[in-house]
Design an enzyme around this catalytic site. Structure first.
Site, mmCIF file in Angstrom:
data_model
loop_
_atom_site.group_PDB
_atom_site.id
_atom_site.type_symbol
_atom_site.label_atom_id
_atom_site.label_comp_id
_atom_site.label_asym_id
_atom_site.label_seq_id
_atom_site.Cartn_x
_atom_site.Cartn_y
_atom_site.Cartn_z
ATOM 1 N N CYS A 198 0.870 -1.183 0.000
ATOM 2 C CA CYS A 198 0.000 0.000 0.000
ATOM 3 C C CYS A 198 0.902 1.227 0.000
ATOM 4 O O CYS A 198 2.099 1.114 -0.256
ATOM 5 C CB CYS A 198 -0.949 -0.018 1.192
ATOM 6 S SG CYS A 198 -0.121 -0.054 2.803
ATOM 7 N N THR A 199 0.368 2.385 0.298
ATOM 8 C CA THR A 199 1.147 3.624 0.204
ATOM 9 C C THR A 199 2.283 3.677 1.219
ATOM 10 O O THR A 199 3.436 3.897 0.868
ATOM 11 C CB THR A 199 0.237 4.852 0.407
ATOM 12 O OG1 THR A 199 -0.874 4.763 -0.480
ATOM 13 C CG2 THR A 199 1.001 6.139 0.147
#
Length: 310
Positions: free
Chosen positions: A185-186
């Protein structure tokens, strides 16, 4: 304030966070904000802390040192970036049931999660033919950049991810017990919680990218980088490029979708009013309201420019 070099820090930690301590930390952060140029967003819950803040280095150091006293100086995952401009308007502090909403209270990453894979070993893992790679972010984030050959669950928000797992994950696995499941994810928080969900459901070889895309882009040189496109971020920058500089995307302030330079050249695009993603989503009354809002924004920009020139 113009010309300052702002430090941007994304951070999270899963740990038991008691209600009285949450309120105590919130009040101390408000005190720091009152005396300094601190902006960003914090989310506090009984499961831990999640946030991104923007300030000068000395203020960031004060905040990090304060937070470390609540986490017992351990397990605070931090990503650092810099900007010439503020990327948030003000500081917001929210107290919620979860620091990243999955909607399953019994999922506790501080007790059981997957195996961290650092940036240096990530490429080898995702190139392995016995590995599937899952992007745990929202569909609009995935649309502007992701890792090569990764699976897009096409979720609108993270709380939809558990249903996708139940409905679709096994169709991507040759063998539930032996296939590697690599998630990212980020900044690491969503994929960490996703690994806890999968471990609870009995999946064994579950991995997540430590520090997320942001850490990977910081660590891995461009010629070895397997991330394609730009990385969506939840602040004024909208997206970051491979060098972690502000990317080429803007936000459609009608629907919130990221729009590229090419998107802004389409006939459907009207700044602040609509884009090709949302042209059929809103009424004429909505568009009139958006148009008036955009006019107010433009007027404020002109007034602020005059003030700075004076």
């Amino acid at each position: 304030m113009k010309g300052k070099n702002y430090k941007i820090v994304s951070l999270y930690s899963f740990f038991p966070f008691q209600e009285n301590l949450i309120l105590d930390l919130k009040n101390k952060l408000i005190e720091i904000e009152n005396e300094n140029d601190l902006s960003g967003l914090f989310i506090f819950a009984n499961e831990g802390i999640n946030g991104t803040i923007c300030a000068e280095k000395n203020v960031i150091d004060i905040v990090i040192n304060l937070i470390n006293t609540y986490t017992d100086n351990k397990n605070l995952n931090i990503k650092v970036n810099f900007s010439k401009n503020k990327v948030f308007k003000k500081l917001k502090i929210k107290i919620k049931k979860e620091i990243v909403t999955m909607g399953i209270p019994e999922i506790n990453p501080s007790e059981n999660n997957g195996t961290y894979i650092d940036s240096a070993d990530w490429n080898k893992l995702i190139k392995n033919k016995n590995t599937i790679v899952i992007d745990t972010r929202n569909h609009y984030e995935v649309s502007i950049g992701t890792f090569q050959n990764s699976i897009n669950p096409n979720t609108k928000n993270f709380s939809e991810f558990p249903k996708w797992v139940d409905d679709h994950l096994d169709t991507h696995l040759e063998n539930k017990d032996s296939t590697n499941i690599a998630m990212f994810c980020t900044g690491g928080i969503r994929c960490e919680k996703a690994t806890t969900l999968l471990k609870k459901k009995g999946y064994k070889n579950v991995y997540h990218l430590q520090g997320g895309i942001l850490q990977y882009l910081d660590d891995i040189p461009k010629e070895k980088n397997l991330f394609e496109g730009e990385c969506y971020v939840f602040d004024k920058r909208v997206a970051l490029d491979q060098e972690l500089e502000k990317g080429s995307y803007s936000i459609c302030h009608a629907c919130g979708m990221p729009v590229s330079i090419q998107d802004q050249e389409r006939k459907e695009y009207r700044k602040g009013i609509q884009c090709h993603f949302c042209i059929d989503q809103f009424s004429e009354d909505d568009r009139k309201r958006f148009e008036e809002r955009q006019k107010q924004i433009d007027r404020l920009k002109v007034e602020n420019h005059k003030i700075h020139k004076e």
